[in-house]
Design a protein around this motif. Structure first.
Motif, PDB file in Angstrom:
ATOM      1  N   SER A  18       0.622  -1.097   0.215  1.00  0.00           N
ATOM      2  CA  SER A  18       0.134   0.062  -0.078  1.00  0.00           C
ATOM      3  C   SER A  18       0.905   1.331   0.117  1.00  0.00           C
ATOM      4  O   SER A  18       0.628   2.216  -0.707  1.00  0.00           O
ATOM      5  CB  SER A  18      -0.855   0.049   1.258  1.00  0.00           C
ATOM      6  OG  SER A  18      -1.788  -0.994   0.958  1.00  0.00           O
ATOM      7  N   THR A  19       1.931   1.336   0.796  1.00  0.00           N
ATOM      8  CA  THR A  19       2.768   2.445   0.797  1.00  0.00           C
ATOM      9  C   THR A  19       3.533   2.644  -0.488  1.00  0.00           C
ATOM     10  O   THR A  19       3.620   3.774  -0.796  1.00  0.00           O
ATOM     11  CB  THR A  19       3.884   2.327   1.836  1.00  0.00           C
ATOM     12  OG1 THR A  19       3.165   1.736   2.995  1.00  0.00           O
ATOM     13  CG2 THR A  19       4.869   3.190   2.038  1.00  0.00           C
ATOM     14  N   LEU A  22       1.050   4.001  -3.058  1.00  0.00           N
ATOM     15  CA  LEU A  22       0.643   5.459  -2.458  1.00  0.00           C
ATOM     16  C   LEU A  22       1.849   6.452  -2.706  1.00  0.00           C
ATOM     17  O   LEU A  22       1.588   7.633  -3.099  1.00  0.00           O
ATOM     18  CB  LEU A  22       0.310   5.592  -0.979  1.00  0.00           C
ATOM     19  CG  LEU A  22      -1.156   5.098  -0.578  1.00  0.00           C
ATOM     20  CD1 LEU A  22      -1.414   4.935   0.801  1.00  0.00           C
ATOM     21  CD2 LEU A  22      -2.142   6.168  -1.381  1.00  0.00           C
ATOM     22  N   LEU A  23       3.147   6.157  -2.626  1.00  0.00           N
ATOM     23  CA  LEU A  23       4.338   6.713  -2.815  1.00  0.00           C
ATOM     24  C   LEU A  23       4.441   7.142  -4.555  1.00  0.00           C
ATOM     25  O   LEU A  23       4.695   8.246  -4.730  1.00  0.00           O
ATOM     26  CB  LEU A  23       5.437   6.195  -2.405  1.00  0.00           C
ATOM     27  CG  LEU A  23       5.801   6.280  -0.866  1.00  0.00           C
ATOM     28  CD1 LEU A  23       7.062   5.174  -0.391  1.00  0.00           C
ATOM     29  CD2 LEU A  23       6.256   7.521  -0.270  1.00  0.00           C
ATOM     30  N   ARG A  26       1.294   9.607  -4.998  1.00  0.00           N
ATOM     31  CA  ARG A  26       0.976  10.740  -4.063  1.00  0.00           C
ATOM     32  C   ARG A  26       2.178  11.513  -3.541  1.00  0.00           C
ATOM     33  O   ARG A  26       2.113  12.610  -3.056  1.00  0.00           O
ATOM     34  CB  ARG A  26       0.171  10.623  -2.644  1.00  0.00           C
ATOM     35  CG  ARG A  26      -1.337  10.069  -3.254  1.00  0.00           C
ATOM     36  CD  ARG A  26      -2.054   9.817  -1.803  1.00  0.00           C
ATOM     37  NE  ARG A  26      -3.321   9.381  -2.117  1.00  0.00           N
ATOM     38  CZ  ARG A  26      -4.262   9.070  -1.156  1.00  0.00           C
ATOM     39  NH1 ARG A  26      -3.955   9.499   0.095  1.00  0.00           N
ATOM     40  NH2 ARG A  26      -5.396   8.573  -1.419  1.00  0.00           N
ATOM     41  N   TYR A  28       5.783  11.257  -0.922  1.00  0.00           N
ATOM     42  CA  TYR A  28       5.975  11.271   0.585  1.00  0.00           C
ATOM     43  C   TYR A  28       4.994  11.926   1.334  1.00  0.00           C
ATOM     44  O   TYR A  28       4.333  11.382   2.243  1.00  0.00           O
ATOM     45  CB  TYR A  28       7.337  11.369   0.839  1.00  0.00           C
ATOM     46  CG  TYR A  28       7.747  10.859   2.414  1.00  0.00           C
ATOM     47  CD1 TYR A  28       7.541   9.449   2.663  1.00  0.00           C
ATOM     48  CD2 TYR A  28       7.716  11.826   3.330  1.00  0.00           C
ATOM     49  CE1 TYR A  28       7.919   9.355   3.809  1.00  0.00           C
ATOM     50  CE2 TYR A  28       7.985  11.753   4.503  1.00  0.00           C
ATOM     51  CZ  TYR A  28       8.341  10.225   5.067  1.00  0.00           C
ATOM     52  OH  TYR A  28       8.691   9.834   6.191  1.00  0.00           O
ATOM     53  N   THR A  31       1.318  10.746   1.343  1.00  0.00           N
ATOM     54  CA  THR A  31       1.079   9.527   1.758  1.00  0.00           C
ATOM     55  C   THR A  31       0.931   9.549   3.300  1.00  0.00           C
ATOM     56  O   THR A  31       2.112   9.531   3.982  1.00  0.00           O
ATOM     57  CB  THR A  31       2.029   8.492   1.407  1.00  0.00           C
ATOM     58  OG1 THR A  31       2.015   8.360  -0.175  1.00  0.00           O
ATOM     59  CG2 THR A  31       2.083   7.116   1.829  1.00  0.00           C
ATOM     60  N   ILE A  36      -2.475   5.079   4.324  1.00  0.00           N
ATOM     61  CA  ILE A  36      -1.709   3.603   4.176  1.00  0.00           C
ATOM     62  C   ILE A  36      -2.477   2.428   4.933  1.00  0.00           C
ATOM     63  O   ILE A  36      -2.848   1.440   4.227  1.00  0.00           O
ATOM     64  CB  ILE A  36      -0.280   3.656   4.887  1.00  0.00           C
ATOM     65  CG1 ILE A  36       0.782   4.493   4.152  1.00  0.00           C
ATOM     66  CG2 ILE A  36       0.554   2.465   4.944  1.00  0.00           C
ATOM     67  CD1 ILE A  36       1.991   4.931   4.705  1.00  0.00           C
ATOM     68  N   ARG A  39      -5.743   1.626   2.999  1.00  0.00           N
ATOM     69  CA  ARG A  39      -5.447   1.023   1.659  1.00  0.00           C
ATOM     70  C   ARG A  39      -5.069  -0.353   2.092  1.00  0.00           C
ATOM     71  O   ARG A  39      -5.513  -1.358   1.498  1.00  0.00           O
ATOM     72  CB  ARG A  39      -4.394   1.668   0.838  1.00  0.00           C
ATOM     73  CG  ARG A  39      -4.391   0.733  -0.469  1.00  0.00           C
ATOM     74  CD  ARG A  39      -3.620   1.731  -1.655  1.00  0.00           C
ATOM     75  NE  ARG A  39      -4.378   2.827  -1.977  1.00  0.00           N
ATOM     76  CZ  ARG A  39      -3.977   3.461  -3.293  1.00  0.00           C
ATOM     77  NH1 ARG A  39      -3.086   2.796  -3.793  1.00  0.00           N
ATOM     78  NH2 ARG A  39      -4.578   4.539  -3.335  1.00  0.00           N
ATOM     79  N   LYS A  54       6.027   6.179   9.929  1.00  0.00           N
ATOM     80  CA  LYS A  54       6.019   6.237   8.519  1.00  0.00           C
ATOM     81  C   LYS A  54       7.343   6.302   7.744  1.00  0.00           C
ATOM     82  O   LYS A  54       7.478   5.514   6.596  1.00  0.00           O
ATOM     83  CB  LYS A  54       5.444   7.638   8.025  1.00  0.00           C
ATOM     84  CG  LYS A  54       5.356   8.017   6.680  1.00  0.00           C
ATOM     85  CD  LYS A  54       4.450   9.428   6.524  1.00  0.00           C
ATOM     86  CE  LYS A  54       4.691   9.797   5.152  1.00  0.00           C
ATOM     87  NZ  LYS A  54       4.115  11.069   5.161  1.00  0.00           N
ATOM     88  N   ALA A  58       8.297   3.580   4.787  1.00  0.00           N
ATOM     89  CA  ALA A  58       8.510   4.380   3.242  1.00  0.00           C
ATOM     90  C   ALA A  58       9.762   3.742   2.833  1.00  0.00           C
ATOM     91  O   ALA A  58       9.845   3.257   1.828  1.00  0.00           O
ATOM     92  CB  ALA A  58       8.519   5.721   3.530  1.00  0.00           C
TER      93      ALA A  58
END
Length: 197
Positions: A18-19, A22-23, A26, A28, A31, A36, A39, A54, A58
């Motif tokens: 999910s991260t 999203l990275l 969107r 960092y 996100t 996170i 999702r 985070k 990440a």
């Protein structure tokens, strides 16, 4: 059998994946831990059980993305054919051009670039990519497929720069055409170094 260990592993994987998504979508800053968790279908406690926060999550996501990119590239670089054929396969492989390079886009994220730990896998990936391309080109020179005048290191840096620039141009135009033109251009320059008649 459904054990707590399987739940833990699955939750950790969902959080990382999910991260990663999203990275790419969107950046960092965009996100958030909440995004996170939503999702991934994971609670706050699960996220902090597996990752300290985070930045830690990440970093795991960026490392995974970088490893995946290297693995995909190696499929072409280590495949059959001449140096030019393998590089052509790499440059022409299927990509989501309009989303950009999942690693290259991170260089445009000031928060990623400001954090040495997050920046490291990005830099390492591009160092590896330039080095691996240089190896393939050097093989081509050694086999007599490419001109002895070709500098593999310089040519490799050019290929990577053109590829990343192609992503930028395609995103700006909202069209894959600039990316395809950039790839055609760099392949034309490399073909001019070919010794095949």
């Amino acid at each position: 059998m459904y054990t707590p260990l399987m739940i833990t592993s699955d939750t950790s994987e969902r959080l990382i994946e999910s991260t990663r998504e999203l990275l790419w979508e969107r950046g960092y800053v965009g996100t958030s831990p909440k995004a996170i968790q939503q999702r991934a279908g994971a609670g706050q406690g699960s996220m902090y059980h597996h990752f300290s926060g985070k930045p830690d999550l990440a970093l795991a996501a960026i490392r995974r993305t970088a490893e995946e990119m290297r693995g995909k590239a190696e499929e072409q670089f280590g495949g059959p054919g001449t140096a030019l054929e393998r590089i052509t396969a790499y440059l022409r492989r299927e990509r989501d051009v309009l989303k950009g390079c999942p690693v290259g886009r991170l260089t445009q994220d000031p928060d990623v670039m400001a954090d040495p730990a997050l920046r490291a896998p990005v830099d390492e990936t591009f160092v590896w990519l330039r080095g691996r391309l240089a190896e393939v080109l050097a093989e081509g020179v050694a086999r007599g497929e490419l001109s002895a005048a070709l500098d593999p290191g310089v040519a490799a840096a050019t290929v990577v720069a053109v590829l990343q620039g192609g992503y930028v141009l395609a995103r700006a135009a909202d069209s894959t055409a600039p990316f395809e033109q950039a790839v055609d251009g760099v392949l034309g320059l490399l073909a001019a170094q070919s010794t095949a008649s």
